[in-house]
Design a protein around this motif. Structure first.
Motif, PDB file in Angstrom:
ATOM      1  N   PRO A   1     -11.579   5.499   0.623  1.00 54.83           N
ATOM      2  CA  PRO A   1     -10.779   6.700   0.285  1.00 54.83           C
ATOM      3  C   PRO A   1     -10.334   6.487  -1.223  1.00 54.83           C
ATOM      4  O   PRO A   1      -9.629   7.295  -1.825  1.00 54.83           O
ATOM      5  CB  PRO A   1      -9.694   6.626   1.347  1.00 54.83           C
ATOM      6  CG  PRO A   1      -9.711   5.133   1.708  1.00 54.83           C
ATOM      7  CD  PRO A   1     -11.112   4.598   1.522  1.00 54.83           C
ATOM      8  N   ASP A   2     -10.510   5.285  -1.781  1.00 48.70           N
ATOM      9  CA  ASP A   2      -9.652   4.863  -3.040  1.00 48.70           C
ATOM     10  C   ASP A   2     -10.252   4.191  -4.060  1.00 48.70           C
ATOM     11  O   ASP A   2      -9.560   3.620  -4.961  1.00 48.70           O
ATOM     12  CB  ASP A   2      -8.473   4.104  -2.720  1.00 48.70           C
ATOM     13  CG  ASP A   2      -7.329   4.705  -1.508  1.00 48.70           C
ATOM     14  OD1 ASP A   2      -6.981   5.826  -1.756  1.00 48.70           O
ATOM     15  OD2 ASP A   2      -7.258   4.211  -0.528  1.00 48.70           O
TER      16      ASP A   2
ATOM     17  N   ARG B   1      -8.881  13.103  -6.834  1.00 47.62           N
ATOM     18  CA  ARG B   1      -8.524  13.937  -7.912  1.00 47.62           C
ATOM     19  C   ARG B   1      -8.757  13.342  -9.369  1.00 47.62           C
ATOM     20  O   ARG B   1      -9.288  14.036 -10.451  1.00 47.62           O
ATOM     21  CB  ARG B   1      -6.998  14.173  -7.850  1.00 47.62           C
ATOM     22  CG  ARG B   1      -6.586  14.928  -6.715  1.00 47.62           C
ATOM     23  CD  ARG B   1      -5.052  15.454  -6.613  1.00 47.62           C
ATOM     24  NE  ARG B   1      -3.984  14.523  -6.827  1.00 47.62           N
ATOM     25  CZ  ARG B   1      -3.646  13.769  -5.850  1.00 47.62           C
ATOM     26  NH1 ARG B   1      -3.733  13.780  -4.626  1.00 47.62           N
ATOM     27  NH2 ARG B   1      -2.526  12.981  -6.101  1.00 47.62           N
ATOM     28  N   ILE B   2      -8.552  12.010  -9.473  1.00 46.70           N
ATOM     29  CA  ILE B   2      -8.835  11.240 -10.655  1.00 46.70           C
ATOM     30  C   ILE B   2     -10.378  11.252 -10.981  1.00 46.70           C
ATOM     31  O   ILE B   2     -10.648  11.927 -12.230  1.00 46.70           O
ATOM     32  CB  ILE B   2      -8.196   9.940 -10.758  1.00 46.70           C
ATOM     33  CG1 ILE B   2      -6.756   9.982 -10.678  1.00 46.70           C
ATOM     34  CG2 ILE B   2      -8.666   9.132 -12.012  1.00 46.70           C
ATOM     35  CD1 ILE B   2      -5.967   8.801 -10.474  1.00 46.70           C
ATOM     36  N   PHE B   3     -10.907  11.174  -9.951  1.00 48.85           N
ATOM     37  CA  PHE B   3     -12.513  11.218  -9.943  1.00 48.85           C
ATOM     38  C   PHE B   3     -13.233  12.675 -10.687  1.00 48.85           C
ATOM     39  O   PHE B   3     -13.896  12.555 -11.362  1.00 48.85           O
ATOM     40  CB  PHE B   3     -12.946  10.888  -8.669  1.00 48.85           C
ATOM     41  CG  PHE B   3     -14.670  10.672  -8.812  1.00 48.85           C
ATOM     42  CD1 PHE B   3     -15.375   9.507  -9.378  1.00 48.85           C
ATOM     43  CD2 PHE B   3     -15.528  11.817  -8.424  1.00 48.85           C
ATOM     44  CE1 PHE B   3     -16.689   9.612  -9.301  1.00 48.85           C
ATOM     45  CE2 PHE B   3     -16.787  11.812  -8.453  1.00 48.85           C
ATOM     46  CZ  PHE B   3     -17.611  10.349  -9.201  1.00 48.85           C
ATOM     47  N   ASP B   4     -12.560  13.659 -10.063  1.00 45.92           N
ATOM     48  CA  ASP B   4     -12.880  14.906 -10.193  1.00 45.92           C
ATOM     49  C   ASP B   4     -12.753  15.039 -12.003  1.00 45.92           C
ATOM     50  O   ASP B   4     -13.444  15.889 -12.779  1.00 45.92           O
ATOM     51  CB  ASP B   4     -12.314  16.065  -9.482  1.00 45.92           C
ATOM     52  CG  ASP B   4     -12.988  15.952  -8.142  1.00 45.92           C
ATOM     53  OD1 ASP B   4     -13.924  15.295  -7.797  1.00 45.92           O
ATOM     54  OD2 ASP B   4     -12.374  16.574  -7.006  1.00 45.92           O
ATOM     55  N   VAL B   5     -11.526  14.973 -12.288  1.00 48.94           N
ATOM     56  CA  VAL B   5     -11.256  15.241 -13.677  1.00 48.94           C
ATOM     57  C   VAL B   5     -12.032  14.180 -14.606  1.00 48.94           C
ATOM     58  O   VAL B   5     -12.359  14.516 -15.688  1.00 48.94           O
ATOM     59  CB  VAL B   5      -9.623  15.075 -13.988  1.00 48.94           C
ATOM     60  CG1 VAL B   5      -9.417  15.037 -15.251  1.00 48.94           C
ATOM     61  CG2 VAL B   5      -8.840  15.971 -13.040  1.00 48.94           C
TER      62      VAL B   5
ATOM     63  N   GLN C   1       0.783  -1.284   0.007  1.00 48.22           N
ATOM     64  CA  GLN C   1       0.045  -0.005  -0.018  1.00 48.22           C
ATOM     65  C   GLN C   1       1.012   1.487  -0.025  1.00 48.22           C
ATOM     66  O   GLN C   1       0.272   2.618  -0.178  1.00 48.22           O
ATOM     67  CB  GLN C   1      -0.766  -0.004   1.148  1.00 48.22           C
ATOM     68  CG  GLN C   1      -1.995  -1.229   1.227  1.00 48.22           C
ATOM     69  CD  GLN C   1      -2.930  -0.980   2.232  1.00 48.22           C
ATOM     70  OE1 GLN C   1      -2.836  -0.466   3.347  1.00 48.22           O
ATOM     71  NE2 GLN C   1      -4.120  -1.712   2.394  1.00 48.22           N
ATOM     72  N   ALA C   2       2.132   0.907   0.189  1.00 47.10           N
ATOM     73  CA  ALA C   2       2.967   2.101   0.118  1.00 47.10           C
ATOM     74  C   ALA C   2       3.766   2.473  -1.257  1.00 47.10           C
ATOM     75  O   ALA C   2       4.599   3.268  -1.335  1.00 47.10           O
ATOM     76  CB  ALA C   2       4.177   1.927   1.328  1.00 47.10           C
ATOM     77  N   ASN C   3       2.997   1.693  -2.278  1.00 49.21           N
ATOM     78  CA  ASN C   3       3.722   2.024  -3.499  1.00 49.21           C
ATOM     79  C   ASN C   3       3.293   3.272  -3.689  1.00 49.21           C
ATOM     80  O   ASN C   3       2.312   4.105  -3.745  1.00 49.21           O
ATOM     81  CB  ASN C   3       2.700   1.120  -4.402  1.00 49.21           C
ATOM     82  CG  ASN C   3       3.338   1.023  -5.914  1.00 49.21           C
ATOM     83  OD1 ASN C   3       3.790   2.080  -6.369  1.00 49.21           O
ATOM     84  ND2 ASN C   3       3.209   0.044  -6.592  1.00 49.21           N
ATOM     85  N   SER C   4       4.424   4.104  -4.569  1.00 46.24           N
ATOM     86  CA  SER C   4       4.532   5.517  -4.529  1.00 46.24           C
ATOM     87  C   SER C   4       4.200   5.966  -6.118  1.00 46.24           C
ATOM     88  O   SER C   4       3.758   7.134  -6.320  1.00 46.24           O
ATOM     89  CB  SER C   4       5.863   6.049  -4.292  1.00 46.24           C
ATOM     90  OG  SER C   4       6.877   5.492  -5.436  1.00 46.24           O
TER      91      SER C   4
ATOM     92  N   LEU D   1      -3.835   3.510  -6.317  1.00 44.08           N
ATOM     93  CA  LEU D   1      -2.775   3.716  -5.423  1.00 44.08           C
ATOM     94  C   LEU D   1      -1.880   4.903  -5.746  1.00 44.08           C
ATOM     95  O   LEU D   1      -2.058   5.339  -6.942  1.00 44.08           O
ATOM     96  CB  LEU D   1      -2.076   2.422  -5.822  1.00 44.08           C
ATOM     97  CG  LEU D   1      -2.542   1.073  -5.596  1.00 44.08           C
ATOM     98  CD1 LEU D   1      -1.755   0.037  -6.078  1.00 44.08           C
ATOM     99  CD2 LEU D   1      -3.150   0.810  -4.142  1.00 44.08           C
ATOM    100  N   PRO D   2      -1.269   5.419  -4.793  1.00 40.46           N
ATOM    101  CA  PRO D   2      -1.184   4.939  -3.456  1.00 40.46           C
ATOM    102  C   PRO D   2      -2.404   5.016  -2.590  1.00 40.46           C
ATOM    103  O   PRO D   2      -2.785   5.915  -2.534  1.00 40.46           O
ATOM    104  CB  PRO D   2       0.122   5.666  -2.923  1.00 40.46           C
ATOM    105  CG  PRO D   2       0.959   6.444  -4.041  1.00 40.46           C
ATOM    106  CD  PRO D   2      -0.481   6.481  -5.254  1.00 40.46           C
ATOM    107  N   VAL D   3      -2.602   3.997  -1.717  1.00 40.51           N
ATOM    108  CA  VAL D   3      -3.870   3.960  -0.828  1.00 40.51           C
ATOM    109  C   VAL D   3      -3.706   5.225   0.078  1.00 40.51           C
ATOM    110  O   VAL D   3      -2.487   5.517   0.646  1.00 40.51           O
ATOM    111  CB  VAL D   3      -3.881   2.654  -0.091  1.00 40.51           C
ATOM    112  CG1 VAL D   3      -4.686   2.660   0.886  1.00 40.51           C
ATOM    113  CG2 VAL D   3      -4.248   1.502  -1.129  1.00 40.51           C
ATOM    114  N   GLY D   4      -4.991   5.699   0.168  1.00 41.55           N
ATOM    115  CA  GLY D   4      -4.846   6.876   1.093  1.00 41.55           C
ATOM    116  C   GLY D   4      -4.270   8.249   0.779  1.00 41.55           C
ATOM    117  O   GLY D   4      -4.033   9.164   1.565  1.00 41.55           O
ATOM    118  N   SER D   5      -3.705   8.380  -0.596  1.00 45.16           N
ATOM    119  CA  SER D   5      -3.121   9.463  -0.919  1.00 45.16           C
ATOM    120  C   SER D   5      -3.993  10.750  -1.627  1.00 45.16           C
ATOM    121  O   SER D   5      -3.602  11.653  -1.822  1.00 45.16           O
ATOM    122  CB  SER D   5      -1.906   8.916  -2.109  1.00 45.16           C
ATOM    123  OG  SER D   5      -2.879   8.566  -3.303  1.00 45.16           O
TER     124      SER D   5
END
Length: 440
Positions: free
Chosen positions: A407-408, A390-394, A354-357, A381-385
């Motif tokens: 959250p994701d 932001r992607i949903f809004d665009v 989940q820490a994948n950057s 991903l990253p989870v919780g970031s």
């Protein structure tokens, strides 16, 4: 009607890109890419017509409309128009279904009748991430019986590193804990992941262990084929504003197997559950309709019934679930194929941390078409970031309307009644552009 003749897009009103804020789409007056029917179905032309007709009857006949109706739909019997269509959709007999109330209210009614804990058999077996309203209902029912939710509610979670439940784990839990389980209650299709549970085998295993088995079909009815009567399900409840397109807050439904007709009487009776032949005589003693419809309490909203009936008539024109399910599988496979071609896609098995950057997404819905409905759940991903939001809004600015789950997760549902291959292609194309925008 064959799958080739679907979708019935001309039967529905879909908002335009401009109306949903699709400011980045070059065709503002064209229909948006609406992939959110698993949250709220669009308005059908037929529903709009029927609601207007009932408004006209209200205007011109007022109370007389209960018994005398220009379209031969007297309000006292309007729910009877819905019952056979409900029965077809859930695989039941007409007397086993009722059109009434709201989902959680109906769940409480059914649990009040069927959840009868004893010192030795008192647990409710459910999924760990059931829809919150169900979880609240389970907890409140357990507390009402003086039990501790920590011990009376038995939740099953996916295995570590997995996103959906294994059928074998559910069956094994029932076999192991069945002696202490009073009620097995899952959702037919899991709202978050889109997993279609093995309803027949779970019900069979529950019955073998002496458990009552109920189902929340909010995301299953109108989405996947159901055979509640033949499977021996004890009870089920559902809403109608998702795949059944009845409108926001639309009237709901319930099922009770006929084997309970002479055993279970409504514990919380109301006059609309009294047999119609003497209902308006206002007798002092309650005489319930035999079967599920005896659980009705108050007269249902005519406008809500008309809206639901209009949509269900479109289902009937489409041939009900067999052709719709075939088309649904085709569309969902297409959308999955397009999404997995994205440079941002990673298979669920390769999501190591989940820490994948790196900004990417995976699909947490089962890959087997028989284990899912018309929904793909995309985990970003990253989870919780905050990446998903932001992607949903665009994505919305590109006129693609899905459903965000904090959250994701973004859920995309290609519905066979009104979605097309082009919708799947547009969704994949604009998702790629949305992620490009966010990562640039």
């Amino acid at each position: 009607m064959s799958p080739a003749q679907l979708p019935l897009l001309s039967h529905f009103y879909l908002p335009t890109n401009a109306q949903v804020g699709g400011t980045l789409r070059p065709d503002p007056d064209s229909s948006c890419t609406y992939l959110c029917g698993n949250s709220l179905g669009p308005l059908s032309h037929r529903s709009s017509t029927l609601v207007q007709e009932e408004l006209d009857v209200w205007r011109t006949r007022a109370v007389v409309g209960h018994f005398s109706h220009p379209q031969n739909r007297p309000w006292t019997k309007l729910a009877d128009e819905v019952s056979p269509l409900f029965a077809d959709l859930v695989g039941a007999k007409e007397g086993e279904v009722a059109c009434m109330g709201t989902l959680t209210a109906n769940l409480h009614l059914m649990m009040n009748s069927f959840y009868k804990p004893t010192p030795g058999r008192y647990k409710i077996l459910c999924e760990s991430k059931a829809f919150p309203s169900d979880q609240y209902a389970f907890t409140s029912q357990v507390l009402a019986h003086g039990l501790d939710p920590a011990t009376a509610i038995l939740e099953i979670s996916p295995r570590e590193g997995e996103y959906t439940l294994r059928e074998s784990d559910i069956l094994d839990t029932i076999a192991k804990e069945g002696h202490s389980i009073a009620l097995v209650l899952f959702s037919g299709v899991q709202y978050y992941t889109g997993q279609f549970f093995a309803m027949e085998s779970i019900t069979k295993k529950a019955k073998e262990q002496g458990c009552i088995c109920g189902w929340d079909l909010a995301h299953a009815i109108g989405n996947v084929p159901l055979s509640l009567h033949d499977w021996g399900v004890d009870f089920a409840v559902w809403c109608t504003y998702k795949y059944l397109n009845s409108g926001p807050g639309g009237i709901a439904g319930l099922f009770m197997h006929e084997k309970w007709n002479q055993v279970e009487r409504p514990r919380f009776a109301g006059w609309w559950g009294h047999e119609l032949s003497t209902r308006f005589d206002m007798p002092p003693e309650f005489s319930p309709i035999i079967g599920a419809q005896g659980f009705q309490q108050s007269n249902p909203s005519v406008l809500a019934l008309a809206s639901l009936l209009g949509s269900l008539q479109v289902f009937k024109e489409a041939g009900m679930m067999a052709p719709l399910r075939e088309r649904s599988i085709e569309l969902t496979l297409l959308l999955e194929s397009l999404l997995t071609q994205s440079k941002y896609f990673v298979p669920a098995s390769q999501v190591k941390s989940q820490a994948n950057s790196k900004v990417c997404f995976t699909i947490i819905t089962p890959t087997n078409p028989l284990e899912r409905g018309s929904q793909l759940s995309l985990l970003f991903l990253p989870v919780g970031s905050g990446t998903m939001k932001r992607i949903f809004d665009v994505l919305c600015q590109h006129g693609v309307i899905g459903d965000e789950r904090e959250p994701d997760v973004i859920r995309l549902a290609p519905i066979p009644l009104y979605n097309s291959e082009k919708d799947c292609q547009d969704a994949a194309t604009y998702l790629e552009k949305a992620i490009d925008t966010v990562v640039s």
